[in-house]
Design a protein around this motif. Sequence first.
Motif, short mmCIF file in Angstrom:
data_model
loop_
_atom_site.label_atom_id
_atom_site.label_comp_id
_atom_site.label_asym_id
_atom_site.label_seq_id
_atom_site.Cartn_x
_atom_site.Cartn_y
_atom_site.Cartn_z
N UNK A 243 -69.99 13.68 28.16
CA UNK A 243 -69.46 13.47 29.51
C UNK A 243 -68.06 12.86 29.37
N UNK A 244 -67.07 13.70 29.32
CA UNK A 244 -65.71 13.30 28.98
C UNK A 244 -65.18 12.26 29.99
N UNK A 245 -64.59 11.21 29.45
CA UNK A 245 -63.90 10.24 30.28
C UNK A 245 -64.79 9.29 31.04
N UNK A 246 -66.02 9.06 30.57
CA UNK A 246 -66.96 8.14 31.22
C UNK A 246 -66.98 6.84 30.42
N UNK A 247 -66.45 5.76 31.02
CA UNK A 247 -66.32 4.49 30.30
C UNK A 247 -67.66 4.01 29.76
N UNK B 123 -60.46 -10.94 29.01
CA UNK B 123 -59.46 -10.41 29.93
C UNK B 123 -59.23 -11.38 31.09
N UNK B 124 -57.99 -11.75 31.36
CA UNK B 124 -57.72 -12.62 32.51
C UNK B 124 -57.92 -11.88 33.82
N UNK C 11 -59.53 3.62 45.15
CA UNK C 11 -60.85 4.16 44.83
C UNK C 11 -60.84 4.68 43.40
N UNK C 12 -61.86 4.28 42.62
CA UNK C 12 -61.99 4.72 41.24
C UNK C 12 -63.15 5.70 41.09
N UNK D 11 -55.69 7.32 43.90
CA UNK D 11 -57.00 7.88 43.61
C UNK D 11 -57.11 7.80 42.09
N UNK D 12 -57.99 6.96 41.52
CA UNK D 12 -57.86 6.63 40.11
C UNK D 12 -59.10 7.00 39.30
N UNK D 13 -58.87 7.25 38.03
CA UNK D 13 -59.95 7.41 37.06
C UNK D 13 -60.16 6.06 36.37
N UNK D 14 -61.41 5.59 36.32
CA UNK D 14 -61.71 4.30 35.71
C UNK D 14 -61.78 4.47 34.20
N UNK D 15 -60.62 4.33 33.57
CA UNK D 15 -60.52 4.56 32.13
C UNK D 15 -60.83 3.33 31.31
N UNK D 16 -60.49 2.14 31.80
CA UNK D 16 -60.64 0.92 31.02
C UNK D 16 -60.89 -0.26 31.95
N UNK D 17 -61.53 -1.27 31.40
CA UNK D 17 -61.96 -2.42 32.20
C UNK D 17 -60.78 -3.18 32.80
N UNK D 18 -59.66 -3.19 32.11
CA UNK D 18 -58.50 -3.96 32.59
C UNK D 18 -58.05 -3.53 33.98
N UNK D 19 -58.32 -2.29 34.34
CA UNK D 19 -57.91 -1.79 35.65
C UNK D 19 -58.54 -2.59 36.78
N UNK D 20 -59.73 -3.12 36.56
CA UNK D 20 -60.45 -3.82 37.62
C UNK D 20 -60.00 -5.26 37.80
#
Length: 312
Positions: A13-17, A152-153, A185-186, A210-219
């Motif tokens: 499942x490509x791109x699923x964190x 992560x801060x 929205x992710x 409109x975003x793809x949730x690629x990494x935790x830092x985004x949140x």
Amino acid sequence: MIKVALLNDTTRDIGHWGCNHVIQNINTLCHEHNCEIYLYDRNTDKDFDYKEFKEQINPADIVLLNGEGTLHDNAGSNWLKKAAIAKDLNKKTFLVNSVWQNNTQTKNYLQIFDICTFREAFSYNEAIQDGCKNALKIPDLTFYSWPNLNQYPHNPQKKIAFIDSTKKNITSELIKLSNQCKSDLFFMYLKHWKKHKKNLCYFFQKNKNFKHLEKAEQLTNYETLISGRFHACCMSLMLGIPTISIESNTWKIKSMLQDAELEQLFHTTSTQEAYTLYQQLTPEILNQWQQKSKEFSLSAYKTISIFWNNLF
């Protein structure tokens, strides 16, 4: 070096964190315990070639079936059949990191495993009721990433973001709600992000993403989240970001939050109820998330470590 065959490699499942981190952490844990994964089985075909599969797993000392969100409502029978073949070949066979729900037709397969681990209490209890004699409750393997994510801060610049759902109707509601709130929205899956970005971009003004949730830092840019995704909730627990979660296609989110003693305040069954809970958040409730999420994430990390130390 112990040779390991891994069944249900969900990085297909490509791109699923979440899927990526589960497999990444299985790799890390195997490496830390002198194990080499030589086979990553991604073949979801129910009519797989039995002879070919036997040849593939013949070198294995251990066969791991990664359950993840696959084993519910009698799904995933192909993986269970493969595990049964491994057991017939006298391989040590483990079911790890699994949901378990409504498996009336496949529950007998639980008998073949030397050990079964389930990610939350509801699945653990149902597996025992279904006759599993070697069941353990071990939190989702993404929590083995806690030492990194805990660093992560959290410096929020925006009040809220939304994360999609496995349920299409919930995702549609979240899209509309995020537009009404003028919030981001992710999407958990890369393919879903591409699809919706192309077809639904009219929901968003030019200054919204409109975003793809690629990494935790985004949140870490947000004070609070509303999410329909299990692994996004795992992520937010490790990050300490308060998250209202909406019921998924299984009980996995509700059960995990109940294990963390956060279910009553941070889980609901509908998008509108989630937004109502968000509006009712108080400093006291937010502090409860901060405390309980840290306690749960640390405990999950330690539990995973202890289990894998004794697995091989």
